[in-house]
Motif scaffolding. Structure first.
Motif, short mmCIF file in Angstrom:
data_model
loop_
_atom_site.label_atom_id
_atom_site.label_comp_id
_atom_site.label_asym_id
_atom_site.label_seq_id
_atom_site.Cartn_x
_atom_site.Cartn_y
_atom_site.Cartn_z
N ALA A 200 0.82 -1.21 0.00
CA ALA A 200 0.00 0.00 0.00
C ALA A 200 0.86 1.25 0.00
CB ALA A 200 -0.92 -0.01 1.23
N CYS A 201 1.95 1.24 0.76
CA CYS A 201 2.85 2.39 0.79
C CYS A 201 3.50 2.61 -0.58
CB CYS A 201 3.93 2.19 1.86
SG CYS A 201 3.31 2.19 3.55
N GLY A 205 3.06 5.83 -3.02
CA GLY A 205 4.20 6.56 -3.56
C GLY A 205 4.13 6.68 -5.08
N TRP A 206 3.69 5.62 -5.73
CA TRP A 206 3.56 5.64 -7.18
C TRP A 206 2.49 6.62 -7.63
CZ3 TRP A 206 -0.37 2.79 -10.25
CH2 TRP A 206 -0.11 2.88 -11.63
N ARG A 207 1.45 6.79 -6.80
CA ARG A 207 0.34 7.68 -7.14
C ARG A 207 0.47 9.06 -6.49
NH1 ARG A 207 -2.81 6.77 -11.18
NH2 ARG A 207 -4.53 7.80 -10.07
N ARG A 208 1.65 9.43 -6.06
CA ARG A 208 1.80 10.66 -5.28
C ARG A 208 1.36 11.91 -6.05
NH1 ARG A 208 6.75 9.03 -6.94
NH2 ARG A 208 8.12 10.52 -7.98
N ALA A 220 -9.07 10.17 3.33
CA ALA A 220 -9.99 9.07 3.09
C ALA A 220 -9.22 7.80 2.69
CB ALA A 220 -10.98 9.45 1.99
N LEU A 221 -8.23 7.95 1.83
CA LEU A 221 -7.44 6.80 1.39
C LEU A 221 -6.66 6.20 2.55
CD1 LEU A 221 -6.22 5.00 -0.83
CD2 LEU A 221 -4.49 6.79 -1.21
#
Length: 267
Positions: A200-201, A205-208, A220-221
Protein backbone atom coordinates in the motif's frame (compact mmCIF):
# COMPACT_ATOMS: atom_id res chain seq x y z
CA UNK A 1 -13.89 -15.05 34.08
CA UNK A 2 -12.95 -11.66 32.69
CA UNK A 3 -11.50 -10.04 29.60
CA UNK A 4 -8.17 -8.25 29.95
CA UNK A 5 -8.39 -4.48 29.51
CA UNK A 6 -6.20 -3.86 26.47
CA UNK A 7 -6.81 -0.16 25.86
CA UNK A 8 -4.07 2.41 26.44
CA UNK A 9 -3.30 3.80 29.92
CA UNK A 10 -4.91 7.11 28.94
CA UNK A 11 -8.17 5.38 28.09
CA UNK A 12 -8.04 3.56 31.40
CA UNK A 13 -7.61 6.91 33.15
CA UNK A 14 -10.58 8.36 31.27
CA UNK A 15 -12.72 5.41 32.35
CA UNK A 16 -11.71 5.69 36.00
CA UNK A 17 -14.46 8.14 37.08
CA UNK A 18 -17.07 5.63 35.88
CA UNK A 19 -15.81 3.14 38.48
CA UNK A 20 -17.47 5.24 41.18
CA UNK A 21 -20.84 4.30 39.70
CA UNK A 22 -22.67 0.98 39.66
CA UNK A 23 -21.78 -1.02 36.56
CA UNK A 24 -25.10 -0.38 34.80
CA UNK A 25 -25.02 3.34 35.56
CA UNK A 26 -21.39 3.68 34.47
CA UNK A 27 -22.14 1.95 31.19
CA UNK A 28 -25.18 4.18 30.68
CA UNK A 29 -22.98 7.28 31.10
CA UNK A 30 -20.51 5.84 28.59
CA UNK A 31 -23.31 5.19 26.10
CA UNK A 32 -24.64 8.73 26.55
CA UNK A 33 -21.20 10.22 25.91
CA UNK A 34 -20.75 7.99 22.86
CA UNK A 35 -24.13 9.04 21.46
CA UNK A 36 -23.31 12.71 22.06
CA UNK A 37 -19.99 12.41 20.21
CA UNK A 38 -21.61 10.64 17.28
CA UNK A 39 -24.39 13.24 17.12
CA UNK A 40 -21.93 16.15 17.19
CA UNK A 41 -19.82 14.46 14.52
CA UNK A 42 -22.90 14.06 12.33
CA UNK A 43 -23.77 17.75 12.74
CA UNK A 44 -20.23 18.81 11.81
CA UNK A 45 -20.11 16.63 8.72
CA UNK A 46 -23.65 17.60 7.70
CA UNK A 47 -23.04 21.33 7.93
CA UNK A 48 -19.40 21.64 6.89
CA UNK A 49 -18.77 18.86 4.37
CA UNK A 50 -21.48 19.57 1.82
CA UNK A 51 -24.01 16.94 2.87
CA UNK A 52 -26.73 19.47 3.64
CA UNK A 53 -27.17 20.24 -0.06
CA UNK A 54 -28.18 16.61 -0.62
CA UNK A 55 -31.07 16.80 1.84
CA UNK A 56 -32.43 13.46 2.98
CA UNK A 57 -29.84 11.57 0.94
CA UNK A 58 -27.09 13.22 2.96
CA UNK A 59 -28.86 12.35 6.20
CA UNK A 60 -29.29 8.77 5.03
CA UNK A 61 -25.56 8.49 4.33
CA UNK A 62 -24.70 9.69 7.83
CA UNK A 63 -27.24 7.34 9.37
CA UNK A 64 -25.92 4.36 7.41
CA UNK A 65 -22.34 5.16 8.45
CA UNK A 66 -22.72 6.33 12.05
CA UNK A 67 -25.70 4.20 13.11
CA UNK A 68 -24.73 1.20 11.03
CA UNK A 69 -24.81 -2.44 12.02
CA UNK A 70 -21.02 -2.59 12.58
CA UNK A 71 -21.03 0.77 14.39
CA UNK A 72 -23.63 -0.58 16.83
CA UNK A 73 -20.98 -2.89 18.29
CA UNK A 74 -19.40 0.19 19.88
CA UNK A 75 -22.46 0.49 22.08
CA UNK A 76 -22.76 -3.23 22.72
CA UNK A 77 -19.13 -3.73 23.74
CA UNK A 78 -18.22 -0.31 25.13
CA UNK A 79 -15.59 0.49 22.50
CA UNK A 80 -14.15 4.00 22.19
CA UNK A 81 -14.41 4.34 18.40
CA UNK A 82 -17.74 6.15 18.79
CA UNK A 83 -16.00 8.71 21.02
CA UNK A 84 -13.11 9.15 18.60
CA UNK A 85 -15.41 9.80 15.66
CA UNK A 86 -15.89 13.35 16.97
CA UNK A 87 -12.21 14.41 16.76
CA UNK A 88 -12.05 12.56 13.44
CA UNK A 89 -14.97 14.59 12.05
CA UNK A 90 -13.59 17.84 13.50
CA UNK A 91 -10.16 17.10 12.04
CA UNK A 92 -11.73 16.44 8.66
CA UNK A 93 -13.60 19.75 8.76
CA UNK A 94 -10.42 21.62 9.76
CA UNK A 95 -8.52 19.93 6.94
CA UNK A 96 -11.18 21.07 4.47
CA UNK A 97 -10.79 24.60 5.87
CA UNK A 98 -6.99 24.50 5.31
CA UNK A 99 -6.21 24.46 9.04
CA UNK A 100 -3.81 21.60 8.58
CA UNK A 101 -1.79 21.67 11.81
CA UNK A 102 -4.91 21.82 13.99
CA UNK A 103 -6.38 19.01 11.91
CA UNK A 104 -3.32 16.88 12.55
CA UNK A 105 -3.55 17.50 16.29
CA UNK A 106 -7.13 16.21 16.37
CA UNK A 107 -6.42 13.29 14.06
CA UNK A 108 -3.58 12.22 16.37
CA UNK A 109 -6.19 11.19 18.94
CA UNK A 110 -6.97 8.23 16.72
CA UNK A 111 -3.59 6.83 17.74
CA UNK A 112 -5.66 5.46 20.64
CA UNK A 113 -7.07 3.12 17.97
CA UNK A 114 -3.98 2.80 15.76
CA UNK A 115 -5.50 0.22 13.42
CA UNK A 116 -7.78 2.94 12.05
CA UNK A 117 -4.99 5.28 10.87
CA UNK A 118 -1.68 3.41 10.85
CA UNK A 119 -1.12 4.05 7.12
CA UNK A 120 -2.45 7.63 7.20
CA UNK A 121 0.92 9.24 8.08
CA UNK A 122 2.48 7.54 5.06
CA UNK A 123 -0.27 8.81 2.78
CA UNK A 124 0.16 12.33 4.18
CA UNK A 125 3.94 12.23 3.73
CA UNK A 126 3.59 10.98 0.15
CA UNK A 127 1.20 13.86 -0.60
CA UNK A 128 3.55 16.38 1.07
CA UNK A 129 0.94 17.34 3.69
CA UNK A 130 3.69 18.41 6.06
CA UNK A 131 1.62 20.53 8.43
CA UNK A 132 -0.86 17.73 9.02
CA UNK A 133 1.99 15.31 9.70
CA UNK A 134 3.64 17.72 12.14
CA UNK A 135 0.33 18.15 13.95
CA UNK A 136 -0.10 14.39 14.21
CA UNK A 137 3.47 13.91 15.43
CA UNK A 138 3.08 16.61 18.09
CA UNK A 139 -0.24 15.17 19.24
CA UNK A 140 1.04 11.58 19.29
CA UNK A 141 4.15 12.65 21.20
CA UNK A 142 1.99 14.33 23.83
CA UNK A 143 -0.13 11.18 24.17
CA UNK A 144 2.97 9.01 24.48
CA UNK A 145 4.57 11.32 27.05
CA UNK A 146 1.36 11.43 29.08
CA UNK A 147 1.15 7.63 29.04
CA UNK A 148 4.74 7.23 30.25
CA UNK A 149 4.17 9.85 32.96
CA UNK A 150 1.03 8.02 34.03
CA UNK A 151 2.35 4.46 34.34
CA UNK A 152 6.10 4.70 33.74
CA UNK A 153 8.20 2.75 31.27
CA UNK A 154 7.67 -0.45 33.25
CA UNK A 155 3.93 -0.01 33.02
CA UNK A 156 4.16 0.52 29.28
CA UNK A 157 6.20 -2.67 29.03
CA UNK A 158 3.58 -4.60 31.00
CA UNK A 159 0.82 -3.20 28.80
CA UNK A 160 2.65 -4.23 25.61
CA UNK A 161 3.24 -7.68 27.07
CA UNK A 162 -0.46 -7.96 27.88
CA UNK A 163 -1.33 -6.96 24.32
CA UNK A 164 0.86 -9.69 22.87
CA UNK A 165 -0.33 -12.41 25.26
CA UNK A 166 -4.01 -11.56 25.67
CA UNK A 167 -4.86 -9.91 22.36
CA UNK A 168 -7.34 -11.66 20.07
CA UNK A 169 -5.99 -13.83 17.24
CA UNK A 170 -5.58 -12.23 13.82
CA UNK A 171 -8.01 -14.75 12.36
CA UNK A 172 -10.90 -12.97 14.10
CA UNK A 173 -10.06 -9.65 12.41
CA UNK A 174 -12.22 -8.23 9.62
CA UNK A 175 -9.35 -7.11 7.38
CA UNK A 176 -7.53 -9.03 4.67
CA UNK A 177 -4.89 -10.35 7.12
CA UNK A 178 -7.74 -11.84 9.16
CA UNK A 179 -8.94 -13.83 6.18
CA UNK A 180 -5.40 -15.05 5.52
CA UNK A 181 -4.82 -15.89 9.19
CA UNK A 182 -7.98 -18.01 9.23
CA UNK A 183 -6.23 -20.25 6.70
CA UNK A 184 -2.59 -20.03 7.76
CA UNK A 185 -2.56 -18.98 11.40
CA UNK A 186 -1.47 -15.87 13.28
CA UNK A 187 2.00 -15.79 11.76
CA UNK A 188 0.59 -15.77 8.25
CA UNK A 189 -1.82 -13.00 9.25
CA UNK A 190 0.91 -10.73 10.62
CA UNK A 191 3.11 -11.44 7.60
CA UNK A 192 0.21 -10.59 5.29
CA UNK A 193 -0.38 -7.33 7.16
CA UNK A 194 3.28 -6.36 6.77
CA UNK A 195 3.42 -7.28 3.07
CA UNK A 196 0.10 -5.60 2.27
CA UNK A 197 1.09 -2.53 4.26
CA UNK A 198 4.34 -2.20 2.32
CA UNK A 199 2.47 -2.73 -0.95
CA UNK A 200 0.00 0.00 0.00
CA UNK A 201 2.85 2.39 0.79
CA UNK A 202 4.54 1.64 -2.54
CA UNK A 203 1.27 2.16 -4.41
CA UNK A 204 0.68 5.49 -2.67
CA UNK A 205 4.20 6.56 -3.56
CA UNK A 206 3.56 5.64 -7.18
CA UNK A 207 0.34 7.68 -7.14
CA UNK A 208 1.80 10.66 -5.28
CA UNK A 209 1.20 13.12 -8.11
CA UNK A 210 -2.52 12.40 -8.14
CA UNK A 211 -2.67 12.71 -4.34
CA UNK A 212 -0.75 15.96 -3.97
CA UNK A 213 -3.02 18.92 -3.29
CA UNK A 214 -6.01 16.73 -2.43
CA UNK A 215 -5.83 16.43 1.37
CA UNK A 216 -9.34 15.08 1.89
CA UNK A 217 -8.76 12.32 -0.63
CA UNK A 218 -5.49 11.49 1.13
CA UNK A 219 -7.27 11.32 4.48
CA UNK A 220 -9.99 9.07 3.09
CA UNK A 221 -7.44 6.80 1.39
CA UNK A 222 -5.26 6.56 4.49
CA UNK A 223 -8.19 5.49 6.67
CA UNK A 224 -9.61 3.00 4.17
CA UNK A 225 -6.20 1.42 3.49
CA UNK A 226 -5.45 1.19 7.21
CA UNK A 227 -8.65 -0.71 7.92
CA UNK A 228 -8.23 -3.00 4.93
CA UNK A 229 -4.76 -4.33 5.77
CA UNK A 230 -4.49 -3.97 9.57
CA UNK A 231 -4.13 -7.25 11.50
CA UNK A 232 -6.55 -6.09 14.21
CA UNK A 233 -9.79 -4.61 12.84
CA UNK A 234 -13.28 -5.35 14.10
CA UNK A 235 -16.78 -4.28 13.21
CA UNK A 236 -16.85 -1.41 15.69
CA UNK A 237 -13.73 0.13 14.08
CA UNK A 238 -15.60 0.56 10.80
CA UNK A 239 -17.48 3.59 12.13
CA UNK A 240 -14.47 5.67 11.02
CA UNK A 241 -15.37 4.85 7.40
CA UNK A 242 -17.84 7.71 7.70
CA UNK A 243 -15.05 10.05 6.56
CA UNK A 244 -14.12 8.15 3.36
CA UNK A 245 -17.82 7.87 2.58
CA UNK A 246 -18.42 11.60 3.11
CA UNK A 247 -15.42 12.47 0.95
CA UNK A 248 -16.67 10.10 -1.76
CA UNK A 249 -20.11 11.74 -1.57
CA UNK A 250 -18.60 15.07 -2.60
CA UNK A 251 -18.19 13.77 -6.14
CA UNK A 252 -20.43 10.67 -6.28
CA UNK A 253 -23.24 10.51 -3.73
CA UNK A 254 -24.74 7.38 -5.26
CA UNK A 255 -21.46 5.50 -4.90
CA UNK A 256 -21.13 6.65 -1.28
CA UNK A 257 -24.65 5.47 -0.47
CA UNK A 258 -23.99 2.15 -2.18
CA UNK A 259 -20.83 1.71 -0.14
CA UNK A 260 -22.69 2.50 3.08
CA UNK A 261 -25.44 0.00 2.24
CA UNK A 262 -22.81 -2.63 1.42
CA UNK A 263 -21.10 -1.94 4.74
CA UNK A 264 -24.34 -2.75 6.55
CA UNK A 265 -25.44 -5.73 4.50
CA UNK A 266 -21.98 -7.34 4.85
CA UNK A 267 -22.60 -7.55 8.58
Amino acid sequence: AFDAFLETPLVALAYRPLLALPAAAGFAVFLALSAACVALAAVLLWRRMGLAVHGTSGLLLLALALASVPAAWNYRLGQIDALLVLPLAAGTVLLAADRRFASGLLLSLLVLKPQTIWLLPVALLVAAEWRVVVGMVVGAACLAAASVWLVGTAGIGQWLSLLSSQGPPVSTSNGLPGAIASLGGNGAGFTAAAVLGIAACVWMGWRRRSLTGRPLHVLALGIAASLLVAPHVYSYDLIVLVVPLVVLAQWDLAAALAGAVLLNTAH
